[in-house]
Motif scaffolding. Sequence first.
Motif, PDB file in Angstrom:
ATOM      1  N   PRO A 218     -10.411  -4.769   2.067  1.00 23.27           N
ATOM      2  CA  PRO A 218     -10.418  -3.631   2.986  1.00 23.27           C
ATOM      3  C   PRO A 218     -10.236  -2.315   2.225  1.00 23.27           C
ATOM      4  N   PRO A 219     -10.839  -1.243   2.711  1.00 23.95           N
ATOM      5  CA  PRO A 219     -10.725   0.051   2.037  1.00 23.95           C
ATOM      6  C   PRO A 219      -9.261   0.462   1.879  1.00 23.95           C
ATOM      7  N   GLY A 220      -8.948   1.020   0.720  1.00 19.51           N
ATOM      8  CA  GLY A 220      -7.606   1.522   0.462  1.00 19.51           C
ATOM      9  C   GLY A 220      -6.615   0.468  -0.008  1.00 19.51           C
ATOM     10  N   LEU A 221      -7.047  -0.778  -0.149  1.00 19.32           N
ATOM     11  CA  LEU A 221      -6.156  -1.845  -0.603  1.00 19.32           C
ATOM     12  C   LEU A 221      -6.663  -2.423  -1.914  1.00 19.32           C
ATOM     13  N   ILE A 222      -5.752  -3.052  -2.646  1.00 17.95           N
ATOM     14  CA  ILE A 222      -6.081  -3.679  -3.928  1.00 17.95           C
ATOM     15  C   ILE A 222      -5.857  -5.176  -3.782  1.00 17.95           C
ATOM     16  N   ALA A 223      -6.826  -5.970  -4.229  1.00 17.59           N
ATOM     17  CA  ALA A 223      -6.741  -7.424  -4.113  1.00 17.59           C
ATOM     18  C   ALA A 223      -5.993  -8.023  -5.296  1.00 17.59           C
TER      19      ALA A 223
ATOM     20  N   MET B  54      -3.632 -12.066  -1.909  1.00 15.05           N
ATOM     21  CA  MET B  54      -2.820 -11.055  -1.224  1.00 15.05           C
ATOM     22  C   MET B  54      -3.411  -9.678  -1.459  1.00 15.05           C
ATOM     23  N   LEU B  55      -2.968  -8.744  -0.614  1.00 13.80           N
ATOM     24  CA  LEU B  55      -3.452  -7.365  -0.695  1.00 13.80           C
ATOM     25  C   LEU B  55      -2.280  -6.426  -0.916  1.00 13.80           C
ATOM     26  N   ILE B  56      -2.487  -5.435  -1.774  1.00 12.00           N
ATOM     27  CA  ILE B  56      -1.469  -4.440  -2.090  1.00 12.00           C
ATOM     28  C   ILE B  56      -1.962  -3.072  -1.639  1.00 12.00           C
ATOM     29  N   LYS B  57      -1.101  -2.358  -0.927  1.00 13.68           N
ATOM     30  CA  LYS B  57      -1.382  -0.963  -0.583  1.00 13.68           C
ATOM     31  C   LYS B  57      -0.822  -0.147  -1.752  1.00 13.68           C
ATOM     32  N   PRO B  58      -1.673   0.536  -2.513  1.00 10.27           N
ATOM     33  CA  PRO B  58      -1.206   1.232  -3.705  1.00 10.27           C
ATOM     34  C   PRO B  58      -0.210   2.345  -3.388  1.00 10.27           C
ATOM     35  N   ALA B  59       0.734   2.520  -4.312  1.00 13.93           N
ATOM     36  CA  ALA B  59       1.723   3.590  -4.163  1.00 13.93           C
ATOM     37  C   ALA B  59       1.016   4.934  -4.334  1.00 13.93           C
ATOM     38  N   LYS B  60       1.481   5.907  -3.601  1.00 12.52           N
ATOM     39  CA  LYS B  60       0.906   7.251  -3.730  1.00 12.52           C
ATOM     40  C   LYS B  60       1.440   7.883  -5.007  1.00 12.52           C
TER      41      LYS B  60
END
Length: 163
Positions: free
Chosen positions: A79-84, A155-161
């Motif tokens: 999904p956009p904005g996430l890292i696999a 799993m998916l990671i939402k990257p830190a800003k």
Amino acid sequence: MTLSHADVRRILEILDTAENLESLDVTVGEFELHARKPGAAGSMRQPAAQPEVIRAIEPATPAVHVPVAAVDAPLAEVPPGLIAVRAPMVGTFYLRPSPDQPAFVEPGSVVQAGDTVCLVEVMKMFNSVQAHAAGTIERILISDGKPVQHDQIVMLIKPAKEG
């Protein structure tokens, strides 16, 4: 000649990536490797009679509640904005270092690049899987103890800003 862990991993990767290959039998000395893709047609050949009884030992995994939004269905796209986070090889996915230990991560856990987030076990060899970016675990897509395929998103990671 013996096979190293790296040799076995490479053999399993070849089977996983070969389109027209459903199973593979390799014998080196007394070592035998019989591998088959999930859902492969036909049956595996029966091994010759062994001089000693071989028992499969399954790890005892007590039921421990880990809040996981697992679907166990492969995710085709990130999904956009996430890292696999992807499985590095075919094996069994584990969220905990051992059955009596807490999970490495769960949804909402904050991770740094290089943190171990899970294990993939192949032939009783446990391989650490690291986060490739700092952020928050958004979703875990595989249940503990379930099989995974090479390069499957686990799993998916939402990257830190940054900033």
